[in-house]
Scaffold this active site. Structure first.
Site, PDB file in Angstrom:
ATOM      1  N   TYR A  56       0.964  -0.662  -0.039  1.00 33.64           N
ATOM      2  CA  TYR A  56       0.286  -0.067   0.649  1.00 33.64           C
ATOM      3  C   TYR A  56       0.978   1.358  -0.035  1.00 33.64           C
ATOM      4  O   TYR A  56       1.730   1.529   1.531  1.00 33.64           O
ATOM      5  CB  TYR A  56      -0.595   0.127   1.328  1.00 33.64           C
ATOM      6  CG  TYR A  56      -1.762  -1.588   1.217  1.00 33.64           C
ATOM      7  CD1 TYR A  56      -2.226  -2.088   0.126  1.00 33.64           C
ATOM      8  CD2 TYR A  56      -2.587  -1.439   2.365  1.00 33.64           C
ATOM      9  CE1 TYR A  56      -3.056  -3.308  -0.152  1.00 33.64           C
ATOM     10  CE2 TYR A  56      -3.421  -1.962   2.182  1.00 33.64           C
ATOM     11  CZ  TYR A  56      -3.647  -3.304   1.658  1.00 33.64           C
ATOM     12  OH  TYR A  56      -5.057  -4.174   0.885  1.00 33.64           O
ATOM     13  N   HIS A 125      -0.536 -12.282   1.031  1.00 32.79           N
ATOM     14  CA  HIS A 125      -1.469 -10.981   0.038  1.00 32.79           C
ATOM     15  C   HIS A 125      -2.285 -11.648  -0.830  1.00 32.79           C
ATOM     16  O   HIS A 125      -3.492 -12.009  -0.911  1.00 32.79           O
ATOM     17  CB  HIS A 125      -0.616 -10.104  -0.547  1.00 32.79           C
ATOM     18  CG  HIS A 125      -1.687  -8.730  -0.473  1.00 32.79           C
ATOM     19  ND1 HIS A 125      -0.991  -7.528   0.261  1.00 32.79           N
ATOM     20  CD2 HIS A 125      -2.961  -8.331  -0.541  1.00 32.79           C
ATOM     21  CE1 HIS A 125      -1.876  -6.579  -0.062  1.00 32.79           C
ATOM     22  NE2 HIS A 125      -2.921  -7.196  -0.361  1.00 32.79           N
ATOM     23  N   SER A 224     -12.926  -4.660   2.093  1.00 35.21           N
ATOM     24  CA  SER A 224     -13.742  -3.982   1.006  1.00 35.21           C
ATOM     25  C   SER A 224     -14.599  -4.107   1.519  1.00 35.21           C
ATOM     26  O   SER A 224     -16.213  -4.201   0.397  1.00 35.21           O
ATOM     27  CB  SER A 224     -13.557  -4.182  -0.719  1.00 35.21           C
ATOM     28  OG  SER A 224     -12.518  -3.483  -0.710  1.00 35.21           O
ATOM     29  N   PRO A 225     -16.268  -4.079   3.059  1.00 34.09           N
ATOM     30  CA  PRO A 225     -17.183  -4.821   3.751  1.00 34.09           C
ATOM     31  C   PRO A 225     -18.122  -3.747   2.955  1.00 34.09           C
ATOM     32  O   PRO A 225     -19.041  -3.994   2.549  1.00 34.09           O
ATOM     33  CB  PRO A 225     -16.885  -4.145   4.413  1.00 34.09           C
ATOM     34  CG  PRO A 225     -16.196  -3.668   5.504  1.00 34.09           C
ATOM     35  CD  PRO A 225     -15.133  -4.147   3.936  1.00 34.09           C
ATOM     36  N   LEU A 226     -17.386  -1.872   2.317  1.00 35.61           N
ATOM     37  CA  LEU A 226     -18.405  -1.080   1.617  1.00 35.61           C
ATOM     38  C   LEU A 226     -18.486  -0.794   0.093  1.00 35.61           C
ATOM     39  O   LEU A 226     -19.177  -0.528  -0.178  1.00 35.61           O
ATOM     40  CB  LEU A 226     -17.656   0.231   2.586  1.00 35.61           C
ATOM     41  CG  LEU A 226     -18.096   0.142   3.933  1.00 35.61           C
ATOM     42  CD1 LEU A 226     -17.411   1.026   4.139  1.00 35.61           C
ATOM     43  CD2 LEU A 226     -18.932   0.207   4.694  1.00 35.61           C
ATOM     44  N   GLY A 227     -18.007  -2.331  -0.179  1.00 42.20           N
ATOM     45  CA  GLY A 227     -17.690  -2.421  -1.571  1.00 42.20           C
ATOM     46  C   GLY A 227     -17.229  -1.001  -2.270  1.00 42.20           C
ATOM     47  O   GLY A 227     -17.685  -0.071  -3.126  1.00 42.20           O
ATOM     48  N   PHE A 230     -19.613   1.928  -2.740  1.00 42.73           N
ATOM     49  CA  PHE A 230     -20.203   2.044  -3.138  1.00 42.73           C
ATOM     50  C   PHE A 230     -22.063   1.911  -3.044  1.00 42.73           C
ATOM     51  O   PHE A 230     -22.522   2.593  -2.663  1.00 42.73           O
ATOM     52  CB  PHE A 230     -19.855   1.024  -4.787  1.00 42.73           C
ATOM     53  CG  PHE A 230     -21.961   0.447  -5.139  1.00 42.73           C
ATOM     54  CD1 PHE A 230     -21.734   2.579  -6.669  1.00 42.73           C
ATOM     55  CD2 PHE A 230     -22.683   0.084  -5.055  1.00 42.73           C
ATOM     56  CE1 PHE A 230     -22.696   2.167  -7.256  1.00 42.73           C
ATOM     57  CE2 PHE A 230     -23.406  -0.119  -6.274  1.00 42.73           C
ATOM     58  CZ  PHE A 230     -23.927   1.429  -7.174  1.00 42.73           C
ATOM     59  N   GLY A 233     -24.069   4.515  -1.209  1.00 45.17           N
ATOM     60  CA  GLY A 233     -25.060   5.980  -1.310  1.00 45.17           C
ATOM     61  C   GLY A 233     -23.728   6.748  -1.747  1.00 45.17           C
ATOM     62  O   GLY A 233     -24.904   7.368  -2.540  1.00 45.17           O
TER      63      GLY A 233
HETATM   64  N1  LIG Z   1      -6.424  -8.052   1.246  1.00 44.36           N
HETATM   65  C1  LIG Z   1      -6.907  -7.241  -0.101  1.00 44.36           C
HETATM   66  O1  LIG Z   1      -6.066  -7.595  -1.500  1.00 44.36           O
HETATM   67  C2  LIG Z   1      -7.619  -6.047  -0.045  1.00 44.36           C
HETATM   68  C3  LIG Z   1      -8.273  -5.654  -1.224  1.00 44.36           C
HETATM   69  C4  LIG Z   1      -8.704  -4.632  -1.015  1.00 44.36           C
HETATM   70  C5  LIG Z   1      -8.751  -4.111   0.402  1.00 44.36           C
HETATM   71  N2  LIG Z   1      -8.050  -4.430   1.439  1.00 44.36           N
HETATM   72  C6  LIG Z   1      -8.162  -3.659   2.932  1.00 44.36           C
HETATM   73  O2  LIG Z   1      -9.723  -3.429   3.519  1.00 44.36           O
HETATM   74  C7  LIG Z   1      -9.585  -2.627   3.794  1.00 44.36           C
HETATM   75  C8  LIG Z   1     -11.190  -2.038   3.784  1.00 44.36           C
HETATM   76  O3  LIG Z   1     -11.532  -1.800   1.707  1.00 44.36           O
HETATM   77  P1  LIG Z   1     -11.360  -0.683   0.583  1.00 44.36           P
HETATM   78  O4  LIG Z   1     -10.631   0.354   1.743  1.00 44.36           O
HETATM   79  O5  LIG Z   1     -10.988  -1.553   0.033  1.00 44.36           O
HETATM   80  O6  LIG Z   1     -12.602  -0.824   1.008  1.00 44.36           O
HETATM   81  P2  LIG Z   1     -14.373  -0.496   1.330  1.00 44.36           P
HETATM   82  O7  LIG Z   1     -14.100  -0.363   2.893  1.00 44.36           O
HETATM   83  O8  LIG Z   1     -15.711  -1.050   1.066  1.00 44.36           O
HETATM   84  O9  LIG Z   1     -14.910   1.434   1.101  1.00 44.36           O
HETATM   85  C9  LIG Z   1     -13.892   2.372   1.753  1.00 44.36           C
HETATM   86  C10 LIG Z   1     -14.369   3.393   0.692  1.00 44.36           C
HETATM   87  O10 LIG Z   1     -15.511   3.845   1.516  1.00 44.36           O
HETATM   88  C11 LIG Z   1     -15.968   5.208   1.299  1.00 44.36           C
HETATM   89  N3  LIG Z   1     -16.478   5.069   3.602  1.00 44.36           N
HETATM   90  C12 LIG Z   1     -15.970   4.509   4.486  1.00 44.36           C
HETATM   91  N4  LIG Z   1     -17.532   4.659   5.434  1.00 44.36           N
HETATM   92  C13 LIG Z   1     -17.832   5.406   4.323  1.00 44.36           C
HETATM   93  C14 LIG Z   1     -19.372   5.818   4.900  1.00 44.36           C
HETATM   94  N5  LIG Z   1     -19.871   6.324   6.466  1.00 44.36           N
HETATM   95  N6  LIG Z   1     -19.992   6.377   4.131  1.00 44.36           N
HETATM   96  C15 LIG Z   1     -20.087   7.338   2.668  1.00 44.36           C
HETATM   97  N7  LIG Z   1     -18.730   6.419   2.203  1.00 44.36           N
HETATM   98  C16 LIG Z   1     -17.397   5.761   3.169  1.00 44.36           C
HETATM   99  C17 LIG Z   1     -13.956   5.968   2.210  1.00 44.36           C
HETATM  100  O11 LIG Z   1     -14.149   7.037   1.807  1.00 44.36           O
HETATM  101  P3  LIG Z   1     -12.747   7.944   2.565  1.00 44.36           P
HETATM  102  O12 LIG Z   1     -11.579   7.215   2.426  1.00 44.36           O
HETATM  103  O13 LIG Z   1     -12.829   9.064   1.831  1.00 44.36           O
HETATM  104  O14 LIG Z   1     -13.350   7.871   4.036  1.00 44.36           O
HETATM  105  C18 LIG Z   1     -13.115   5.371   0.850  1.00 44.36           C
HETATM  106  O15 LIG Z   1     -13.573   5.529  -0.340  1.00 44.36           O
HETATM  107  C19 LIG Z   1      -8.397  -1.890   2.952  1.00 44.36           C
HETATM  108  O16 LIG Z   1      -8.129   0.002   3.645  1.00 44.36           O
HETATM  109  C20 LIG Z   1      -7.102  -2.320   3.071  1.00 44.36           C
HETATM  110  O17 LIG Z   1      -6.779  -2.284   4.128  1.00 44.36           O
HETATM  111  C21 LIG Z   1      -7.647  -5.585   0.549  1.00 44.36           C
END
Ligand SMILES: NC(=O)c1ccc[n+]([C@@H]2O[C@H](COP(=O)([O-])OP(=O)(O)OC[C@H]3O[C@@H](n4cnc5c(N)ncnc54)[C@H](OP(=O)(O)O)[C@@H]3O)[C@@H](O)[C@H]2O)c1
Length: 335
Positions: A56, A125, A224-227, A230, A233
């Protein structure tokens, strides 16, 4: 906040993904000082299961965490990952390297950047198809024996790969993408179309990885639990800056995105019944998949951090879960 147990340690039921602070999402919003303040706030809130990876920001995210955790290291469970290399920073392209040499060298680099002498949870990873898993995992187990790592985890593996590794050294955690629009690791119908693509593992889905973790005393960590934002909303149009990887993700292309908004409408409906936000419903759905599940939503914002932590206290009803389980399959593969 409610807690869950990782390898005998209590952690906040909702963790924190730190990737977006340095990588993958729009560069214009990155602010190290604000991210460090956010990590401090998270720890005070009880959000103590923290996730980063060597790749990262090509080390930048680990270095950020190292600075943020000065004086707070013993209050968190700190996870990082090995087994990939950045090949192009601009497009966040990566290649795999599961060689024992890489795994061991990258741990030394991670320890230095994280400013710690032990990593609590060290993930592979991605499995490198060029290196037998037992060889990579064996090298990681040696790091445990050397006292540099406490526990080992895998990311995006099949049930048979999990078992293969487990037979060599216990698997403490598996981290894979799991959310309302990506159900691959549950082996559930209505999962993501083409989600577990040949890019990751050829020859079909991963099997019931969530169930395997429950049965083998491991935690399952939905990433990526928040997609990727996406499902909250907040993303309604495909207008991402060049540094934001969603601009290259099939699900976020204009037509697919528009179709996928049907999923968000259902999440919003459930949220309204609870006086909650869609983000909280999306996270609570992952928590409802088992007591051994610890999601790691990513955010750079205090408002979202607090909102996401609040999902730990949201109990979805059987009717909510049935409705959420029935959302339409996502349009577009997840990579
Ligand atoms: N093992 C793997 O291959 C892998 C791959 C991907 C991710 N990950 C890990 O999983 C973690 C989470 O995944 P992710 O960051 O890809 O996706 P995510 O948690 O599904 O979504 C993050 C996105 O949602 C926004 N967000 C967060 N909370 C929100 C809320 N309450 N309301 C509106 N928007 C919100 C964030 O905006 P802001 O940033 O502007 O707050 C960011 O754009 C990563 O940080 C990483 O550590 C692991």
């Amino acid at each position: 906040m409610r807690t869950r147990t990782f390898a005998g340690t209590q952690v906040g039921a909702v963790g924190l993904g730190c990737m977006g602070m340095s990588w993958a999402y729009g560069e214009s919003e990155r602010d190290d000082a604000a991210s460090i303040a956010l990590i401090h706030e998270a720890v005070d809130l009880g959000v103590t299961f923290l996730d980063t990876a060597q790749v990262y920001g090509d080390g930048d995210n680990e270095a950020l965490l190292g600075r943020a955790l000065a004086g707070r290291r013993d209050r968190v469970v700190l996870a990082t990952k090995t087994g990939l290399r950045v090949t192009d920073r601009a497009t966040t392209s990566m290649g795999r390297d599961g060689s024992p040499e890489h795994v061991k060298r990258s741990l030394e680099d991670s320890l230095r950047r994280l400013d710690t002498d032990i990593v609590d949870l060290y993930y592979l990873h991605r499995v490198d198809p060029e290196v037998p898993l037992a060889e990579t995992w064996g090298a990681m187990a040696e790091l445990v024996a050397e006292g540099k790592v406490r526990h080992l985890g895998l990311s995006e593996v099949t049930v048979s790969q999990a078992q293969e590794a487990h037979d060599v050294h216990p698997v403490a955690a598996i981290q894979s993408e799991l959310s309302l629009w990506t159900r691959d690791p549950m082996d559930a119908p209505g999962g993501s179309a083409g989600g577990f693509s040949g890019d990751l593992i050829s020859g079909g889905g991963p099997g019931d990885v969530v169930g395997w973790c429950r049965d083998n005393n491991a935690v399952f960590v939905p990433f990526s639990p928040l997609g990727r934002g996406f499902l909250t909303g907040a993303v309604t149009a495909a207008d991402f800056e060049d540094s934001d990887y969603r601009g290259r993700n099939p699900r976020f292309q204009e037509e697919a995105l528009k179709a996928n908004l049907r999923i968000v409408d259902i999440v919003k409906g459930v949220a309204a019944r609870h006086g909650a936000t869609p983000a909280q419903v999306a996270i609570a759905w992952t928590l409802a998949q088992g007591d051994h599940v610890i999601p790691i939503p990513g955010t750079k914002k205090s408002k979202y951090l607090n909102e996401n932590a609040g999902a730990a206290d949201l109990d979805l009803t059987p009717a909510d879960l049935a409705e959420l389980n029935d959302v339409p399959a996502a349009v577009g593969s997840r990579y």
